[in-house]
Design an enzyme around this catalytic site. Structure first.
Site, mmCIF file in Angstrom:
data_model
loop_
_atom_site.group_PDB
_atom_site.id
_atom_site.type_symbol
_atom_site.label_atom_id
_atom_site.label_comp_id
_atom_site.label_asym_id
_atom_site.label_seq_id
_atom_site.Cartn_x
_atom_site.Cartn_y
_atom_site.Cartn_z
ATOM 1 N N HIS A 10 0.882 -1.166 0.000
ATOM 2 C CA HIS A 10 0.000 0.000 0.000
ATOM 3 C C HIS A 10 0.921 1.217 0.000
ATOM 4 O O HIS A 10 1.597 1.480 1.003
ATOM 5 C CB HIS A 10 -0.880 0.028 1.249
ATOM 6 N N LYS A 59 -5.611 -4.834 -9.292
ATOM 7 C CA LYS A 59 -5.962 -5.347 -7.979
ATOM 8 C C LYS A 59 -7.475 -5.329 -7.815
ATOM 9 O O LYS A 59 -8.128 -4.311 -8.023
ATOM 10 C CB LYS A 59 -5.321 -4.486 -6.886
ATOM 11 N N HIS A 96 -8.166 -9.597 -3.309
ATOM 12 C CA HIS A 96 -8.585 -9.704 -1.911
ATOM 13 C C HIS A 96 -10.080 -10.001 -1.994
ATOM 14 O O HIS A 96 -10.868 -9.140 -2.386
ATOM 15 C CB HIS A 96 -8.296 -8.377 -1.201
ATOM 16 N N HIS A 117 -2.945 -12.447 0.790
ATOM 17 C CA HIS A 117 -3.201 -12.990 2.130
ATOM 18 C C HIS A 117 -4.261 -14.095 2.113
ATOM 19 O O HIS A 117 -5.353 -13.950 2.628
ATOM 20 C CB HIS A 117 -3.530 -11.913 3.161
ATOM 21 N N HIS A 177 -9.481 -0.634 7.570
ATOM 22 C CA HIS A 177 -10.618 -0.715 6.645
ATOM 23 C C HIS A 177 -11.732 0.282 6.953
ATOM 24 O O HIS A 177 -12.878 0.083 6.564
ATOM 25 C CB HIS A 177 -11.134 -2.152 6.589
#
Length: 611
Positions: free
Chosen positions: A161, A242, A271, A297, A345
């Site tokens: 990030h 992404k 993600h 992840h 988040h």
């Protein structure tokens, strides 16, 4: 003058020295073992190119006594280890007697660097008076002493990030030389997702990072249901896309993004949908349609389909990675995660639904299983998730802490059949790694590959970076064994020293305190232009984006991505049949329950950071 006859040279001296004294002078050689930092991981030198004729680890062809070393009264002097050859015939830099630790092997060699690339790995010296010299030293050659040091390829962090530019310096000082991800700074979108959305932001970030001493590539935003918005980002300079649940990782968006990626030969990172709003894991896997994808992840607390995102590990088209907040599983992991997740988040502790969302992502059972899946080679990569729950300067530390924890809990790790086949195909030498050998070479190669060659293969940059091999970009990290993985001695970017621990600049020598990491000459703008790479899509390069923006870094295209499969992940290609119990969160791989205790103590921790 001519090349010395090796047969004659062999008879010049029969003097022998004790192995310990030899190691003190020239570093460890074949059969010697070295401990990595304060872990219980021990490597064994497989062969030694500095003291063997024809580069063969054969006792009948030893040529000990011709090693080169720099210093007062030592070998690399005019007429001795240094030749009369012109600059174009010799290396710009030689790293002498280094212990190379790479997925391709753990061995001793001299390394030559020419015009920013690894130009040779073998035996350095003066070919006029020394036998079997493959890397000539001349007046134009600089020397870096690698005796007693470990040399690795620079690390690759594929989950960045880009929240703060200072991350790049922190990562560089830890041994990371390539950063892939997305973002625009501390905007809410970047704090949560690794996307650099749209041509304006992609161009702005390409310009902003053009003077930063780091190889960089940006991911655009893939969460859209029509092709055109994705195409324009790829053509603007993105290396891939992404997909993030915070933007809506729906099956339609996934399918659309992968379809465009197939056309443009770029990677897609994802993600997945923690809340299972737009579908369950099977819906997402179905949208993949057997196309390769980097699943960020793929583990217990990073985010993704709850509670069974780990099942994606068993798919042959899925290239899974971990982020370092859950690496390794310790007694503090669970407590640390809730607050981190809420901030990252944009969630509120005053909203019950936000708290429930956060808690659904934190499961000790799946975090524990992640340790074991990393050790089995089922999770192929390691990354940071920088400032978005992960620590950008700890990718390498956390990787080796996980390896050490798994050795303590699971014992010696013997080579599996897939690794033997893989090494045979690659003509890579397998060291003796049976349970009686006392070395951890196989486990070391497995874990090293997670943050070097495997992310490079996944994102189409392995022709340039990711390993210590002939012709590749000279992004190298030199470590003292006692500080391996924690504090590098030198960080070399494109053949020049970019960073190093350095003492008081006003001192009489370089070592007086305060000693801390400082930028070196290889990190300044004009040198960055020759030592660092900006990666882009081929489409962006064809459109001349780099010229339009006036970029000065070396520009390279990502490529050969869309055919990558799990089997291409070095030492990390295991595809087990995965099951996750939706009520107990127990994780099974090929029917085996995966569980382990959290660590109470870790190596490579407080004792290294007291000052």
């Amino acid at each position: 003058m001519g090349v010395v006859d090796p047969k004659t040279s062999q008879n010049t001296s029969k003097k022998r020295i004790d192995r310990r004294i030899y190691a003190e002078h020239f570093g460890p050689t074949t059969g010697d073992k070295v401990r990595l930092a304060d872990t219980n991981l021990w490597l064994e030198v497989e062969y030694d190119l500095t003291s063997h004729i024809d580069h063969q680890p054969d006792i009948d062809s030893v040529n000990i006594g011709e090693e080169v070393k720099f210093g007062g009264g030592k070998v690399i002097r005019d007429g001795m280890g240094q030749s009369q050859l012109l600059g174009e015939q010799v290396a710009d830099t030689i790293i002498t007697n280094a212990l190379i630790v790479d997925y391709s092997g753990i061995y001793k060699a001299d390394i030559a660097i020419k015009e920013g690339r690894i130009s040779g790995i073998g035996k350095a010296g003066n070919p006029d008076i020394q036998p079997n010299v493959t890397l000539p030293i001349g007046a134009a050659t600089e020397i870096i002493a690698g005796e007693g040091k470990i040399l690795t390829a620079g690390g690759i962090d594929s989950h960045i990030h880009f929240i703060a530019p200072q991350q790049c310096e922190t990562a560089l000082m830890s041994g990371v030389t390539t950063m892939l991800g997305g973002g625009t700074g501390p905007a809410e979108g970047t704090l949560a997702t690794t996307c650099t959305p749209g041509a304006y932001h992609i161009h702005s970030m390409l310009k902003a990072t053009d003077a930063i001493p780091m190889n960089i590539g940006f991911l655009g935003k893939g969460n859209v249901s029509l092709p055109a918005p994705i195409v324009e980002q790829i053509e603007a300079g993105a290396i891939g896309l992404k997909l993030h649940e915070d933007w809506g990782s729906t099956p339609k968006a996934i399918d659309n993004c992968l379809s465009v990626a197939e056309e443009y030969d770029v990677q897609v990172a994802i993600h997945t949908d923690t809340l299972n709003e737009s579908g369950y894991l099977d819906s997402t896997l179905g949208a993949f349609k057997d196309r390769c994808i980097h699943t960020f992840h793929t583990e217990g607390a990073g985010g993704g389909h709850a509670p069974d995102i780990l099942k994606a590990i068993g798919e042959t088209n899925v290239l899974p990675s971990s982020t370092n907040p859950t690496r390794p599983f310790t007694i503090n992991t669970i407590d640390e995660h809730l607050d981190m997740l809420m901030v990252c988040h944009h969630l509120s502790p005053a909203i019950a639904e936000d708290v429930a969302f956060a808690e659904s992502r934190i499961r000790k059972e799946t975090i524990a299983a992640e340790d074991i899946l990393q050790d089995m080679g089922a999770i192929s990569m390691m990354s940071s998730d920088s400032q978005a729950m992960g620590r950008v300067g700890e990718v390498i530390i956390r990787t080796w802490q996980t390896a050490d924890k798994m050795k303590a809990q699971r014992g010696h790790l013997a080579p599996d059949q897939s690794a033997k086949t893989e090494q045979s195909l690659d003509n890579i030498m397998l060291s003796p790694t049976d349970s009686d050998s006392g070395n951890d070479n196989f486990r070391i190669k497995r874990y090293l590959a997670k943050y070097t060659i495997n992310p490079a293969i996944t994102h189409g940059i392995s022709d340039e970076v990711g390993s210590l091999e002939l012709g590749k970009w000279a992004d190298l990290v030199l470590w003292s064994p006692a500080f391996f993985g924690v504090k590098p001695d030198l960080i070399i970017k494109g053949g020049l020293i970019a960073a190093a621990p350095m003492g008081d600049p006003n001192a009489s020598i370089s070592t007086p305190q305060p000693v801390h990491y400082r930028s070196m000459f290889g990190s300044f703008p004009k040198t960055v232009a020759q030592t660092c790479i900006t990666f882009m899509s081929s489409a962006a390069i064809d459109k001349g984006v780099d010229r339009q923006l006036g970029l000065e870094k070396v520009i390279k295209a990502v490529h050969n991505i869309r055919k990558v499969r799990k089997q291409d992940m070095k030492f990390n290609s295991y595809c087990p049949q995965m099951e996750v119990n939706p009520e107990t969160y127990e994780v099974y791989a090929d029917g085996e329950l995966l569980t382990c205790e959290p660590a109470e103590h870790l190596p490579m921790a407080q004792r290294y950071f007291l000052f």
